[in-house]
Design a protein around this motif. Structure first.
Motif, PDB file in Angstrom:
ATOM      1  N   GLY A   1     -30.449 -17.362  41.958  1.00 44.61           N
ATOM      2  CA  GLY A   1     -29.915 -16.605  40.824  1.00 44.61           C
ATOM      3  C   GLY A   1     -30.367 -15.154  40.844  1.00 44.61           C
ATOM      4  N   ALA A   2     -31.575 -14.924  41.344  1.00 43.21           N
ATOM      5  CA  ALA A   2     -32.139 -13.566  41.377  1.00 43.21           C
ATOM      6  C   ALA A   2     -31.415 -12.670  42.369  1.00 43.21           C
TER       7      ALA A   2
ATOM      8  N   ALA B   1     -29.221 -21.771  38.288  1.00 34.68           N
ATOM      9  CA  ALA B   1     -29.943 -20.765  37.516  1.00 34.68           C
ATOM     10  C   ALA B   1     -29.814 -21.205  36.068  1.00 34.68           C
TER      11      ALA B   1
ATOM     12  N   GLY C   1     -52.825 -14.713  31.521  1.00 33.62           N
ATOM     13  CA  GLY C   1     -51.528 -14.748  32.199  1.00 33.62           C
ATOM     14  C   GLY C   1     -50.700 -15.995  31.949  1.00 33.62           C
TER      15      GLY C   1
ATOM     16  N   GLU D   1     -38.212  -9.344  39.836  1.00 32.82           N
ATOM     17  CA  GLU D   1     -39.216  -8.277  39.766  1.00 32.82           C
ATOM     18  C   GLU D   1     -40.014  -8.198  41.070  1.00 32.82           C
TER      19      GLU D   1
ATOM     20  N   GLU E   1     -43.958 -22.208  27.837  1.00 34.71           N
ATOM     21  CA  GLU E   1     -42.925 -22.757  28.713  1.00 34.71           C
ATOM     22  C   GLU E   1     -43.575 -23.176  30.030  1.00 34.71           C
TER      23      GLU E   1
ATOM     24  N   ASN F   1     -28.521 -11.974  42.407  1.00 35.16           N
ATOM     25  CA  ASN F   1     -27.460 -11.227  41.733  1.00 35.16           C
ATOM     26  C   ASN F   1     -28.018 -10.139  40.824  1.00 35.16           C
ATOM     27  N   GLN F   2     -29.303  -9.886  40.939  1.00 32.80           N
ATOM     28  CA  GLN F   2     -29.919  -8.796  40.187  1.00 32.80           C
ATOM     29  C   GLN F   2     -29.754  -7.496  40.962  1.00 32.80           C
TER      30      GLN F   2
ATOM     31  N   HIS G   1     -48.913 -19.726  33.209  1.00 31.38           N
ATOM     32  CA  HIS G   1     -48.389 -20.306  34.444  1.00 31.38           C
ATOM     33  C   HIS G   1     -47.399 -19.419  35.204  1.00 31.38           C
ATOM     34  N   MET G   2     -46.693 -18.515  34.516  1.00 32.10           N
ATOM     35  CA  MET G   2     -45.737 -17.659  35.227  1.00 32.10           C
ATOM     36  C   MET G   2     -46.416 -16.454  35.865  1.00 32.10           C
ATOM     37  N   HIS G   3     -47.651 -16.196  35.457  1.00 32.53           N
ATOM     38  CA  HIS G   3     -48.312 -14.962  35.880  1.00 32.53           C
ATOM     39  C   HIS G   3     -49.613 -15.314  36.590  1.00 32.53           C
TER      40      HIS G   3
ATOM     41  N   SER H   1     -44.534 -13.259  38.814  1.00 33.10           N
ATOM     42  CA  SER H   1     -44.019 -12.603  37.612  1.00 33.10           C
ATOM     43  C   SER H   1     -42.933 -13.457  36.989  1.00 33.10           C
ATOM     44  N   GLY H   2     -42.834 -13.398  35.671  1.00 26.77           N
ATOM     45  CA  GLY H   2     -41.825 -14.178  34.960  1.00 26.77           C
ATOM     46  C   GLY H   2     -40.484 -13.474  34.836  1.00 26.77           C
ATOM     47  N   ILE H   3     -40.375 -12.253  35.316  1.00 28.51           N
ATOM     48  CA  ILE H   3     -39.117 -11.513  35.210  1.00 28.51           C
ATOM     49  C   ILE H   3     -38.344 -11.669  36.519  1.00 28.51           C
ATOM     50  N   ILE H   4     -37.083 -12.087  36.390  1.00 28.89           N
ATOM     51  CA  ILE H   4     -36.284 -12.428  37.564  1.00 28.89           C
ATOM     52  C   ILE H   4     -36.121 -11.222  38.497  1.00 28.89           C
TER      53      ILE H   4
END
Lengths: 328, 335, 78
Positions: free
Chosen positions: A155-156, A186, A107, A127, A47, A158-159, A109-111, A122-125
């Motif tokens: 969007g993050a 988001a 890793g 984090e 992705e 709301n985590q 592109h997200m890492h 990081s790829g986790i919203i």
């Protein structure tokens, strides 16, 4: 720091470099993937979430930081990484999965990790929220200078992690700037469909943090607001939620047709606007602006060449780096 | 019967049929109203059922999956799309301590009928945070049913079963098997003729995809299809492979596994999840506990090693349990 | 009487883009009803549905993974 012509030329240079990086990656991404879409095909598999439209955020905020400051970014990290000075050759090589990449191809592109410039993503919203706060806590305990900046999307916010961490930042007056990049979407969910308040900066008062909002997607305004937030953090006055209205011109990820975006919400490209502004203000001539853009493209072309000429990792290398202290 | 469906379409048909008839079913998840969930299981449901029953949520997994559990306790049957299983980290408490344990802790007084749809797996270079299987991580929790169809017929039948179950069911689909265009053309063995009328496929029964006499290869999700590829190769070499799809981890059809291994005497366990403390060990223990004497040779595991999944294509391809690795393991057992 | 199954001109927006059939949802020789989704067409990363323009027996003319453009004949319904 005043908003000098030199600084503003620097914003333009950074924005051009970031755009050139993403444009080059988009071209590489589609290579080999069509006519029948295959994630794993072509020089850049997986992705890809590009930053087109968000360049002013990276340029403006990073210019307000010093080398000792620490950054966490999210799944859309390129504009921040480029502005922070992450090694372009090795970042391009990482996106292509080569051994010369920042993470030797582990890793993608997200890492993106470049400890030389205190950059991690990081790829986790959301984090990166807690990670940034932890970095700031470490510097306080170590009695070393340095603040932390968490780049997240609207969007993050709301985590659960966002709210837990903001509370602790406020409670302990940690030197943290939370940069909420509001690109309105988001994936397909609009901010008004997901967020109870109009501005995330309004949430700051619930956590004894400062809140600032910039709605222009202009690096001049972003820089000045970031500088105020950074100054508060350095002075021990605690954290800021800095919400910046920005744009997401290339969709959530490559291949996102964005059919869910109504015509009246079509987003504006900040680059031509800023170019015009600099020319109008006499900071740059049109020729100088275009020369900087051309130079940026050439620099990224060299990074892509470096990446493409780099070797692939050997399959056995997959087993290395699970633990520290073991031979690689 | 000549209609062929992808897993994604088959699952959608089951959910649509149940939703038409049962107002207690509601869909929740990020982007489900406009985009219909990761595999399009709820594609078009926004227009058909409206925003009250097809609820796009903020990126708040702890909140909306916890709310699904609460709604289930209050008489609804929520169906939640969690996109990628990697994201369970965000909302794990709901799975671990709430939805799974409430029926037991209440002495059977409180039911939590909800279905969690999750995509698993890698093979498309999306790196360590978007490629995991983690099915053992959820199957380890007592009180959760975990099912894992690998073809369109089972996808429909098992979703009907899940939606009619009074328990918390995690319904997994490997991204590569779903037959969604963005993952490339569907794998032929995932496609199946699917009846238009509703039917159920019971949980807790293995499916023997292909009968054989020399070696049993068990798989689940994507590894079933890699095992089938390997079996076709090995047939040319005169090796007869029985391919067994576990397809339901909780409950697990231990007798079904035993039956096959008792026949062949040789076992290769394939699993795209991590090697240690997982399904592969569980399958071998299942046979060993019943009768280790059936093994003509020690069993072999072909799995993802205990490493975060690497991004780079040659690295990921080297560690996935692909057909080549499975065939090699079978050949070693036969030599 | 046979009806041609062609890739409709409004299936996707840009005329210059091509797609491909990723899967036929009926086997060659099956009976289909007008309005049935008979194939999935992939354009870049987006999946689109090809609908049967008539009822009858499907004769597939273009296999999956072959590049198709708008207006191409991909099957016939007899």
């Amino acid at each position: 720091m005043p908003l000098t012509p030199e600084l503003r030329r620097g914003f333009w240079r950074t924005m051009c470099l970031s755009r050139a990086f993403d444009d080059a990656m988009i071209a590489l991404y589609w290579e080999g993937k069509l006519p029948i879409f295959q994630f794993g095909a072509g020089p850049l598999p997986g992705e890809l979430h590009c930053s087109n439209g968000a360049e002013p955020v990276g340029a403006g905020v990073c210019a307000a930081l010093g080398p000792e400051d620490m950054i966490t970014a999210d799944h859309r990290p390129h504009h921040v990484a480029v502005a922070r000075g992450v090694d372009l050759d090795r970042m391009a090589a990482e996106l292509l999965g080569r051994r010369t990449g920042l993470s030797q191809g582990k890793g993608g592109h997200m890492h993106i990790y470049d400890p030389a410039v205190n950059f991690a993503s990081s790829g986790i919203i959301a984090e990166g929220m807690a990670v940034a706060a932890g970095m700031a806590l470490a510097r306080r305990l170590q009695k070393r200078p340095g603040i932390a900046v968490a780049f997240i999307g609207e969007g993050a916010a709301n985590q659960g992690a966002f709210h837990e961490v903001c509370n602790m930042v406020g409670l302990w007056k940690l030197p943290v700037v939370v940069v909420v990049q509001d690109n309105e979407w988001a994936v397909s969910t609009g901010k008004r469909e997901s967020t109870a308040v109009e501005r995330n900066s309004d949430r700051a008062s619930a956590y004894a943090m400062a809140g600032e909002w910039v709605g222009t997607n202009d690096p001049d305004d972003i820089f000045l607001a970031a500088e105020r937030a950074v100054a508060r953090a350095r002075a021990g006055e605690g954290g800021t939620i800095l919400e910046l209205r920005t744009a997401r011109l290339a969709g959530h990820f490559m291949g996102d047709q964005q059919a869910y975006i109504p015509a009246q919400m079509k987003q504006v490209d900040p680059l031509p606007l800023y170019r015009e502004k600099l020319i109008r203000d006499g900071v740059l001539s049109a020729e100088e602006a275009d020369a900087i853009a051309a130079e940026a493209k050439a620099r990224i072309a060299r990074a892509v060449e470096f990446a493409k000429a780099s070797p692939w990792p050997e399959p056995a290398e997959a087993m290395a780096h699970v633990f520290a202290g073991e031979p690689a | 019967m000549s209609r062929i469906l992808t897993m994604a379409r088959a699952g959608r048909e089951a959910l649509d049929w149940e939703m038409e008839r049962r107002p207690e079913i509601v869909c929740l998840g990020e982007d489900v109203f406009k985009m219909g969930g990761i595999f399009g299981t709820m594609d078009g449901f926004g227009a058909k059922y409206g925003p009250e029953r097809v609820i796009s949520t903020p990126i708040s997994e702890t909140g909306f999956i916890g709310m699904a559990a609460g709604a289930a306790m209050a008489g609804m049957h929520p169906v939640v799309d969690l996109a990628y299983i990697d994201f369970i980290g965000v909302c794990y408490n709901v799975l671990l301590n709430c939805a799974s344990k409430t029926h037991y802790m209440s002495g059977g007084a409180v039911k939590v009928p909800m279905t969690l749809l999750i995509g698993t797996g890698g093979g498309y270079n999306n790196a360590a945070q978007h490629s995991q299987c983690l099915h053992a991580t959820v199957a380890h929790i007592p009180g959760v049913k975990v099912v894992y169809p690998s073809n369109a017929y089972d996808a429909k039948g098992m979703l009907h079963t899940a939606l009619r179950d009074d328990n918390f069911v995690i319904y997994l689909t490997h991204k590569g098997t779903a037959g969604v265009g963005w993952m490339g053309p569907p794998i032929p063995t995932t496609l199946a003729e699917v009846p238009e009328e509703p039917y159920t496929v019971p949980f807790g029964r293995v499916k023997v995809y292909r009968e054989g006499t020399d070696v049993t290869v068990t798989g689940l999700g994507m590894s079933v299809h890699e095992a089938l590829k390997a079996a076709a190769e090995l047939e040319k070499e005169g090796i007869s492979v029985e391919v067994v799809d576990l397809r339901s981890l909780v409950p697990l059809d231990r007798e079904g596994i035993m039956e096959s291994v008792a026949k062949t005497g040789r076992l290769v366990v394939t699993d795209e999840d991590y090697l240690s403390y997982g399904v592969s060990g569980e399958v071998i223990a299942t046979v060993a506990e019943r009768d280790p004497g059936v093994f003509k040779k020690p069993p072999v595991r072909v799995t993802m090693p205990d490493i975060p999944i690497p991004f780079s294509r040659p690295l990921e391809q080297a560690v996935l349990p692909l057909a080549g690795r499975i065939a090699d393991a079978v050949r070693r057992l036969m030599s | 009487m046979a009806t041609d199954v062609i890739i409709p001109h409004d299936l996707w927006e840009e005329d210059d883009k091509t797609g491909s059939i990723v899967v036929w949802l009926y086997r060659d020789g099956s009976t289909v009803r007008q309005g049935d989704v008979i194939a999935e067409v992939l354009v870049e990363k987006v999946t689109l549905e090809l609908v049967a323009p008539a009822s009858g027996v499907l004769r597939i003319r273009v296999e999956p993974e072959v590049v198709v453009s708008k207006g191409d004949l991909v099957a016939v319904i007899e």
